[in-house]
Structure formats: C-alpha cells, structure tokens
Design a protein around this motif. Structure first.
Motif, PDB file in Angstrom:
ATOM      1  N   PRO A   1       0.793  -1.237   0.000  1.00  0.00           N
ATOM      2  CA  PRO A   1       0.000   0.000   0.000  1.00  0.00           C
ATOM      3  C   PRO A   1       0.819   1.278   0.000  1.00  0.00           C
ATOM      4  N   GLU A   2       2.043   1.243   0.560  1.00  0.00           N
ATOM      5  CA  GLU A   2       2.878   2.444   0.603  1.00  0.00           C
ATOM      6  C   GLU A   2       3.717   2.614  -0.658  1.00  0.00           C
ATOM      7  N   PHE A   3       3.687   1.624  -1.520  1.00  0.00           N
ATOM      8  CA  PHE A   3       4.536   1.600  -2.714  1.00  0.00           C
ATOM      9  C   PHE A   3       3.786   2.075  -3.956  1.00  0.00           C
ATOM     10  N   VAL A   4       2.456   1.969  -3.935  1.00  0.00           N
ATOM     11  CA  VAL A   4       1.631   2.214  -5.118  1.00  0.00           C
ATOM     12  C   VAL A   4       0.809   3.486  -4.945  1.00  0.00           C
ATOM     13  N   GLU A   5       0.927   4.411  -5.883  1.00  0.00           N
ATOM     14  CA  GLU A   5       0.172   5.663  -5.808  1.00  0.00           C
ATOM     15  C   GLU A   5      -1.191   5.555  -6.485  1.00  0.00           C
ATOM     16  N   ARG A   6      -1.269   4.848  -7.611  1.00  0.00           N
ATOM     17  CA  ARG A   6      -2.507   4.725  -8.385  1.00  0.00           C
ATOM     18  C   ARG A   6      -2.594   3.316  -8.962  1.00  0.00           C
ATOM     19  N   PHE A   7      -3.826   2.889  -9.215  1.00  0.00           N
ATOM     20  CA  PHE A   7      -3.985   1.629  -9.936  1.00  0.00           C
ATOM     21  C   PHE A   7      -5.172   1.726 -10.881  1.00  0.00           C
ATOM     22  N   VAL A   8      -5.077   0.998 -11.984  1.00  0.00           N
ATOM     23  CA  VAL A   8      -6.150   0.937 -12.977  1.00  0.00           C
ATOM     24  C   VAL A   8      -6.483  -0.528 -13.220  1.00  0.00           C
ATOM     25  N   CYS A   9      -7.717  -0.887 -12.970  1.00  0.00           N
ATOM     26  CA  CYS A   9      -8.197  -2.246 -13.205  1.00  0.00           C
ATOM     27  C   CYS A   9      -9.137  -2.233 -14.402  1.00  0.00           C
ATOM     28  N   ILE A  10      -8.743  -2.922 -15.478  1.00  0.00           N
ATOM     29  CA  ILE A  10      -9.544  -2.992 -16.695  1.00  0.00           C
ATOM     30  C   ILE A  10     -10.133  -4.398 -16.814  1.00  0.00           C
ATOM     31  N   CYS A  11     -11.446  -4.495 -16.755  1.00  0.00           N
ATOM     32  CA  CYS A  11     -12.131  -5.793 -16.875  1.00  0.00           C
ATOM     33  C   CYS A  11     -11.554  -6.821 -15.912  1.00  0.00           C
ATOM     34  N   GLY A  12     -11.493  -6.459 -14.640  1.00  0.00           N
ATOM     35  CA  GLY A  12     -10.979  -7.338 -13.607  1.00  0.00           C
ATOM     36  C   GLY A  12     -11.758  -7.136 -12.321  1.00  0.00           C
ATOM     37  N   SER A  13     -11.227  -7.656 -11.221  1.00  0.00           N
ATOM     38  CA  SER A  13     -11.918  -7.519  -9.938  1.00  0.00           C
ATOM     39  C   SER A  13     -10.936  -7.742  -8.796  1.00  0.00           C
ATOM     40  N   ALA A  14     -11.359  -7.335  -7.612  1.00  0.00           N
ATOM     41  CA  ALA A  14     -10.535  -7.541  -6.421  1.00  0.00           C
ATOM     42  C   ALA A  14     -10.712  -8.936  -5.845  1.00  0.00           C
ATOM     43  N   ARG A  15     -11.772  -9.610  -6.266  1.00  0.00           N
ATOM     44  CA  ARG A  15     -12.029 -10.972  -5.819  1.00  0.00           C
ATOM     45  C   ARG A  15     -12.732 -11.724  -6.936  1.00  0.00           C
ATOM     46  N   THR A  16     -12.330 -12.943  -7.200  1.00  0.00           N
ATOM     47  CA  THR A  16     -12.978 -13.752  -8.222  1.00  0.00           C
ATOM     48  C   THR A  16     -14.338 -14.210  -7.689  1.00  0.00           C
ATOM     49  N   SER A  17     -15.376 -13.897  -8.403  1.00  0.00           N
ATOM     50  CA  SER A  17     -16.731 -14.176  -7.933  1.00  0.00           C
ATOM     51  C   SER A  17     -17.046 -15.673  -7.977  1.00  0.00           C
ATOM     52  N   PRO A  18     -17.985 -16.136  -7.155  1.00  0.00           N
ATOM     53  CA  PRO A  18     -18.418 -17.536  -7.227  1.00  0.00           C
ATOM     54  C   PRO A  18     -18.910 -17.917  -8.624  1.00  0.00           C
ATOM     55  N   HIS A  19     -19.601 -16.992  -9.278  1.00  0.00           N
ATOM     56  CA  HIS A  19     -20.080 -17.222 -10.643  1.00  0.00           C
ATOM     57  C   HIS A  19     -18.920 -17.489 -11.588  1.00  0.00           C
ATOM     58  N   ASN A  20     -17.854 -16.710 -11.443  1.00  0.00           N
ATOM     59  CA  ASN A  20     -16.669 -16.868 -12.273  1.00  0.00           C
ATOM     60  C   ASN A  20     -15.956 -18.187 -11.975  1.00  0.00           C
ATOM     61  N   LYS A  21     -15.825 -18.506 -10.701  1.00  0.00           N
ATOM     62  CA  LYS A  21     -15.200 -19.769 -10.312  1.00  0.00           C
ATOM     63  C   LYS A  21     -15.944 -20.951 -10.916  1.00  0.00           C
ATOM     64  N   CYS A  22     -17.263 -20.866 -10.880  1.00  0.00           N
ATOM     65  CA  CYS A  22     -18.088 -21.944 -11.419  1.00  0.00           C
ATOM     66  C   CYS A  22     -17.853 -22.096 -12.915  1.00  0.00           C
TER      67      CYS A  22
END
Length: 340
Positions: free
Chosen positions: A140-161
């Motif tokens: 957290p102290e190393f990164v100033e900005r982030f860009v997530c394109i067509c992604g997520s912070a957690r893989t959804s159950p729907h996606n896992k399935c």
C-alpha cells in the motif's frame, strides 16, 4: 517498431502458495525514452507483454514520459511455468501460484533489479486487473494509483463456477494423461478453447457480428470456422495444458481480503490507499459492472468507476477494437490529470 526484449530475473529459491521452486524466474520487459529512471517512476502491470496496445508514444502509457515495466505471470510460459521448469517441478508437479506470489516476485524485480522506489501507477487487464488490486493491497505504501480494466478484487463464485467448465473439459480428455502428456493434448486443449469461446464475448457481440466480422475483417464464414481457427488453433499454438491449469487456479483463488483481512472483503477494499480507476466492460460475462460497483462502494479513497460501453464483452479491455481502446486511453489520461 520492434517490441522490447524480454528479460529474466532469477529469484533463487522462491516460496509459492503451494510449495517452492529452487530457481524461480520472472520474465519482464522495460520501455522508456526519458532517463534517468528516478525521474519517471511508472509501472504498468499486465498479465503478459500482450498489452502493447496501451504502451508507446502518445498512448495511455506514454513512453516519452514514463518508464514502463511489463511483467509476465508465473505459468504464462515465459516466467517459471510447468512447461519450462525442469524436474522435479515440471508439468503437474509445479506448485500452486497465488496472485500474491506474483506480486512479491515482481516487487523484487522492481526494487532489487531496477531500483524503483515508488509506482506512479499500476495498470492491468483481466488477470492483470486483479493484480492491480493486489498491488494496492500487498504494498500500500509503494503504489500511488492503480487501474483495473475488466478485472476484480475478488474472483466471484459465478466466475469460479464457469472456470470449472474448461478445466473439466481439459483434464477429462483422453490425451491429457493426468498432466503427464508427452505431446500436446489436442483433444483437451481444443475442448478447453471451445468451452471458453462464448464467454469471452458479450451476447450483443454475437448478435451483431454473426461470427463474420472479427478484427474488422470478414474472416470467418460461420461459427464452426470461428471456433476451430480462432479458439482451437490459438490455444494449440500458444498454450501448454498444464500452464493453463495453473493460471486458471491462480484466477480462481483471487481474493485480496485473504492477504491481510482474514476474508473481510469490504474491510480489505476500504483499506486501499492508492487512487483507483476501475473500468469494467458493460457486456463482460467474467467481470460484470455490477461487481465493480460493489467494489467502488467500499473504497474510501475516491475510486472512480468508468464502464466501457461495449458489445465486445471481456475482450473490450484487450485491444480488440479502436472504439474501446480509445475510451480506455482517454480515461487513463484523464485519471492521471485529475490525480496528479
């Protein structure tokens, strides 16, 4: 213009979520036009060097202004993978790899090899987009900005399935041999590609394209030809079966809340300090906008949501068409201006 050369960082013995390797290797590329490195602290995070459509003069990741580093995930065939690791960790004996493992390895390259002290921004598409979230969580102290394109912070159950489908098609094939194949398991890889194909695009894309217009050309006369050439052929040409399965498990087990908050997902999102830009595709079946809206609602540091209004499904974020690429580029440039 030729692509920058792939470089390799040797970690020595490296611990993964599912074991260790005696000499893990991370593949990466660098591109810049403004020395010295300390004056242009930029890090572009992607799943492989295939995100070149965002990198270059005048593009979203402008190499006349920034130092760009592109990493390859473990198991993509360039970094340490089941297909390129010698015995006794070759093939099905390769350890399970988490996103956190990849981030720790890439952090070592940046700090120990390249001397980077701050990441101006982390950018990623799909699994690279999930990694962008991990960067903001693990360091957290190393990164100033982030860009997530067509992604997520957690893989959804729907996606896992969904992912269990192509996995089952591959491992159940008559030539997979439990991962001990001595030649490419064509039956399994072809089945994997076919199961994967429809989910890569939105339903609207199928209605409008009618399997004919891919990449702007009237290339495929029917759906069978499209699946055979664009999916079976592409997977057979580019991917090893065990590599795909290891990457699939990395994807399935993605969840930033497991890094430090004991599974408390809202708490993990709220703890992100980096400024964020989250760009889901309107018709993406893997990472729908509704999931991104939930993530944004928990982030407290002014994260921005910009939905890609596209018919291209998940591929909207992969440089598939000019309209979506122009939108992504404009959003990234605006995000930089607003947060600088």
């Amino acid at each position: 213009m030729s692509e920058p050369a792939t470089q390799y960082y040797h970690h020595g013995r490296f611990k993964f979520a599912g074991g260790t390797l005696p000499n893990a290797i991370t593949a990466y590329r660098t591109e810049h036009a403004v020395p010295p490195l300390s004056s242009c602290p930029w890090h572009a995070e992607t799943t492989s060097p295939g995100q070149a459509y965002l990198v270059g003069q005048g593009k979203a990741l402008d190499t006349t202004k920034y130092f760009v580093v592109t990493f390859a995930l473990f198991s993509n065939g360039e970094s340490s993978s089941p297909s390129n690791t010698p015995v006794p960790y070759n093939g099905p004996y390769f350890p399970h790899v988490s996103y956190e493992d990849n981030i720790r390895a890439q952090y070592a390259v940046l700090t120990k090899k390249l001397g980077v002290q701050t990441l101006h921004m982390v950018v990623g598409f799909s699994m690279g987009g999930q990694q962008a979230y991990y960067w903001a969580t693990v360091y957290p102290e190393f990164v100033e900005r982030f860009v997530c394109i067509c992604g997520s912070a957690r893989t959804s159950p729907h996606n896992k399935c969904f992912l269990e489908g192509p996995k089952a098609a591959l491992v159940a094939s008559k030539d997979f041999e439990g991962g001990h194949y001595t030649s490419p398991p064509q039956h399994g890889i072809r089945a994997f590609g076919r199961v994967y194909s429809a989910w890569a695009y939105g339903q609207t894309w199928f209605r409008e394209q009618q399997y004919l217009h891919v990449g702007g050309e009237n290339t495929y006369p029917d759906m069978e030809t499209w699946m055979r050439e664009n999916w079976e052929g592409r997977f057979l040409a580019r991917w090893d079966a065990n590599d795909m399965l290891t990457l699939l498990k990395t994807w399935q087990t993605g969840d930033i809340s497991l890094v430090r908050d004991g599974g408390d997902y809202p708490k993990a999102l709220a703890a992100i300090k980096a400024k964020g830009l989250v760009m889901p595709g309107k018709t993406d079946l893997y990472f729908p906008p509704e999931d991104s809206e939930i993530e944004i609602s928990h982030m407290t540091n002014g994260a921005k949501l910009a939905v890609i209004d596209t018919v291209w499904g998940h591929f909207a974020g992969g440089g598939s068409n000019t309209k979506d690429t122009d939108f992504i580029t404009a959003q990234i440039k605006q995000f930089l201006e607003e947060t600088s």
